[in-house]
Design a protein around this motif. Structure first.
Motif, PDB file in Angstrom:
ATOM      1  N   ALA A  12       0.829  -1.205   0.000  1.00  0.00           N
ATOM      2  CA  ALA A  12       0.000   0.000   0.000  1.00  0.00           C
ATOM      3  C   ALA A  12       0.866   1.259   0.000  1.00  0.00           C
ATOM      4  O   ALA A  12       0.572   2.224  -0.720  1.00  0.00           O
ATOM      5  N   ILE A  13       1.944   1.254   0.769  1.00  0.00           N
ATOM      6  CA  ILE A  13       2.854   2.404   0.813  1.00  0.00           C
ATOM      7  C   ILE A  13       3.496   2.626  -0.558  1.00  0.00           C
ATOM      8  O   ILE A  13       3.531   3.739  -1.076  1.00  0.00           O
ATOM      9  N   ILE A  14       3.977   1.554  -1.160  1.00  0.00           N
ATOM     10  CA  ILE A  14       4.629   1.655  -2.467  1.00  0.00           C
ATOM     11  C   ILE A  14       3.633   2.094  -3.537  1.00  0.00           C
ATOM     12  O   ILE A  14       3.922   2.977  -4.347  1.00  0.00           O
ATOM     13  N   LEU A  15       2.458   1.488  -3.531  1.00  0.00           N
ATOM     14  CA  LEU A  15       1.451   1.840  -4.535  1.00  0.00           C
ATOM     15  C   LEU A  15       0.969   3.279  -4.376  1.00  0.00           C
ATOM     16  O   LEU A  15       0.719   3.971  -5.368  1.00  0.00           O
ATOM     17  N   LYS A  16       0.866   3.742  -3.144  1.00  0.00           N
ATOM     18  CA  LYS A  16       0.483   5.137  -2.915  1.00  0.00           C
ATOM     19  C   LYS A  16       1.566   6.066  -3.453  1.00  0.00           C
ATOM     20  O   LYS A  16       1.264   7.064  -4.112  1.00  0.00           O
ATOM     21  N   LEU A  17       2.815   5.729  -3.200  1.00  0.00           N
ATOM     22  CA  LEU A  17       3.931   6.529  -3.684  1.00  0.00           C
ATOM     23  C   LEU A  17       3.964   6.553  -5.214  1.00  0.00           C
ATOM     24  O   LEU A  17       4.148   7.594  -5.836  1.00  0.00           O
ATOM     25  N   LEU A  18       3.743   5.396  -5.825  1.00  0.00           N
ATOM     26  CA  LEU A  18       3.765   5.306  -7.288  1.00  0.00           C
ATOM     27  C   LEU A  18       2.437   5.706  -7.916  1.00  0.00           C
ATOM     28  O   LEU A  18       2.320   5.755  -9.133  1.00  0.00           O
ATOM     29  N   GLN A  53      11.930  16.839  -4.394  1.00  0.00           N
ATOM     30  CA  GLN A  53      10.989  16.292  -3.414  1.00  0.00           C
ATOM     31  C   GLN A  53      10.463  14.925  -3.867  1.00  0.00           C
ATOM     32  O   GLN A  53      10.386  13.982  -3.079  1.00  0.00           O
ATOM     33  N   HIS A  54      10.117  14.807  -5.136  1.00  0.00           N
ATOM     34  CA  HIS A  54       9.670  13.516  -5.672  1.00  0.00           C
ATOM     35  C   HIS A  54      10.772  12.468  -5.530  1.00  0.00           C
ATOM     36  O   HIS A  54      10.519  11.341  -5.094  1.00  0.00           O
ATOM     37  N   LEU A  55      11.991  12.845  -5.894  1.00  0.00           N
ATOM     38  CA  LEU A  55      13.111  11.896  -5.811  1.00  0.00           C
ATOM     39  C   LEU A  55      13.416  11.516  -4.365  1.00  0.00           C
ATOM     40  O   LEU A  55      13.750  10.372  -4.074  1.00  0.00           O
ATOM     41  N   ARG A  56      13.287  12.487  -3.455  1.00  0.00           N
ATOM     42  CA  ARG A  56      13.531  12.192  -2.042  1.00  0.00           C
ATOM     43  C   ARG A  56      12.556  11.141  -1.534  1.00  0.00           C
ATOM     44  O   ARG A  56      12.937  10.204  -0.819  1.00  0.00           O
ATOM     45  N   LYS A  57      11.301  11.247  -1.925  1.00  0.00           N
ATOM     46  CA  LYS A  57      10.302  10.267  -1.489  1.00  0.00           C
ATOM     47  C   LYS A  57      10.634   8.871  -2.012  1.00  0.00           C
ATOM     48  O   LYS A  57      10.493   7.886  -1.291  1.00  0.00           O
ATOM     49  N   VAL A  64      14.963   4.234  -5.280  1.00  0.00           N
ATOM     50  CA  VAL A  64      16.016   4.797  -6.116  1.00  0.00           C
ATOM     51  C   VAL A  64      17.260   5.022  -5.271  1.00  0.00           C
ATOM     52  O   VAL A  64      17.192   5.148  -4.047  1.00  0.00           O
ATOM     53  N   LYS A  65      18.386   5.045  -5.949  1.00  0.00           N
ATOM     54  CA  LYS A  65      19.656   5.340  -5.286  1.00  0.00           C
ATOM     55  C   LYS A  65      20.311   6.486  -6.032  1.00  0.00           C
ATOM     56  O   LYS A  65      19.952   6.793  -7.170  1.00  0.00           O
ATOM     57  N   GLU A  66      21.248   7.137  -5.365  1.00  0.00           N
ATOM     58  CA  GLU A  66      21.932   8.254  -5.987  1.00  0.00           C
ATOM     59  C   GLU A  66      23.421   7.996  -6.057  1.00  0.00           C
ATOM     60  O   GLU A  66      23.975   7.276  -5.231  1.00  0.00           O
ATOM     61  N   ASP A  67      24.022   8.585  -7.069  1.00  0.00           N
ATOM     62  CA  ASP A  67      25.454   8.464  -7.278  1.00  0.00           C
ATOM     63  C   ASP A  67      25.989   9.860  -7.547  1.00  0.00           C
ATOM     64  O   ASP A  67      25.639  10.465  -8.567  1.00  0.00           O
ATOM     65  N   ARG A  68      26.788  10.363  -6.628  1.00  0.00           N
ATOM     66  CA  ARG A  68      27.339  11.717  -6.778  1.00  0.00           C
ATOM     67  C   ARG A  68      28.586  11.659  -7.650  1.00  0.00           C
ATOM     68  O   ARG A  68      29.486  10.874  -7.417  1.00  0.00           O
ATOM     69  N   ARG A  69      28.597  12.523  -8.662  1.00  0.00           N
ATOM     70  CA  ARG A  69      29.752  12.673  -9.551  1.00  0.00           C
ATOM     71  C   ARG A  69      30.063  14.150  -9.648  1.00  0.00           C
ATOM     72  O   ARG A  69      29.404  14.877 -10.391  1.00  0.00           O
ATOM     73  N   GLY A  70      31.039  14.572  -8.878  1.00  0.00           N
ATOM     74  CA  GLY A  70      31.350  15.999  -8.819  1.00  0.00           C
ATOM     75  C   GLY A  70      30.182  16.741  -8.205  1.00  0.00           C
ATOM     76  O   GLY A  70      29.684  16.370  -7.148  1.00  0.00           O
ATOM     77  N   GLN A  71      29.697  17.750  -8.908  1.00  0.00           N
ATOM     78  CA  GLN A  71      28.570  18.536  -8.383  1.00  0.00           C
ATOM     79  C   GLN A  71      27.213  17.946  -8.757  1.00  0.00           C
ATOM     80  O   GLN A  71      26.180  18.436  -8.341  1.00  0.00           O
ATOM     81  N   TRP A  72      27.205  16.879  -9.551  1.00  0.00           N
ATOM     82  CA  TRP A  72      25.959  16.299 -10.030  1.00  0.00           C
ATOM     83  C   TRP A  72      25.604  15.030  -9.266  1.00  0.00           C
ATOM     84  O   TRP A  72      26.474  14.261  -8.894  1.00  0.00           O
ATOM     85  N   ILE A  73      24.317  14.822  -9.088  1.00  0.00           N
ATOM     86  CA  ILE A  73      23.825  13.581  -8.486  1.00  0.00           C
ATOM     87  C   ILE A  73      22.951  12.900  -9.530  1.00  0.00           C
ATOM     88  O   ILE A  73      22.011  13.503 -10.051  1.00  0.00           O
TER      89      ILE A  73
END
Length: 107
Positions: A12-18, A53-57, A64-73
Motif C-alpha cells: 500500500a505504501i509503495i502503490l500510494k507513492l507510485l 521532493q519527488h526523488l527524495r520520497k 532509487v539510489k543516488e550516485d554523486r559525480r562531482g557537483q551532479w547527483i
C-alpha cells in the motif's frame, strides 16, 4: 525465479507513492537510464525543488539510489531493494517513456 511476498501494508505504501504520475513516470524512465535532477526538470517542466521532493520520497523508501559525480547527483533504480521485484512487475506493464528523454542533455 523465486518470488517473495510483500506485506499488504508495504504494498500500500509503495502503490500510494507510485500513484503519483510524476513519480511513476520517473521510475519508468529510470528502468532504461539514470538521470539527474536537471533532466527531470526539463522532462516534467517542474521546478528543481519539486523534482527533488519527488526523488527524495522514492529514495526514502529505497526505490532509487543516488550516485554523486562531482557537483551532479545521478539517480537510478535500486534493484537491490527488497521491494524491487514487486515494483519491476508493475513497471513492466507500462509503455516506454524513452521519447521523453530523447534530446535532453545536461551535466
Amino acid at each position: 525465479m523465486l518470488k517473495t511476498e510483500i506485506e499488504i501494508d508495504q504494498a500500500a505504501i509503495i502503490l500510494k507513492l507510485l500513484g503519483d504520475k510524476t513519480r511513476l513516470t520517473m521510475m519508468k524512465i529510470l528502468t532504461t537510464q539514470e538521470c539527474c535532477v536537471c533532466e527531470f526538470v526539463e522532462i516534467f517542466n517542474m521546478s528543481q525543488p519539486s523534482i527533488s521532493q519527488h526523488l527524495r520520497k522514492l529514495k526514502d523508501i529505497g526505490l532509487v539510489k543516488e550516485d554523486r559525480r562531482g557537483q551532479w547527483i545521478f539517480y537510478s533504480i535500486n534493484n537491490n531493494n527488497k521491494f524491487y521485484p514487486f515494483v519491476q512487475e508493475l513497471l513492466q506493464q507500462l509503455p516506454s517513456q524513452a521519447h521523453k528523454i530523447q534530446g535532453i542533455s545536461c551535466c
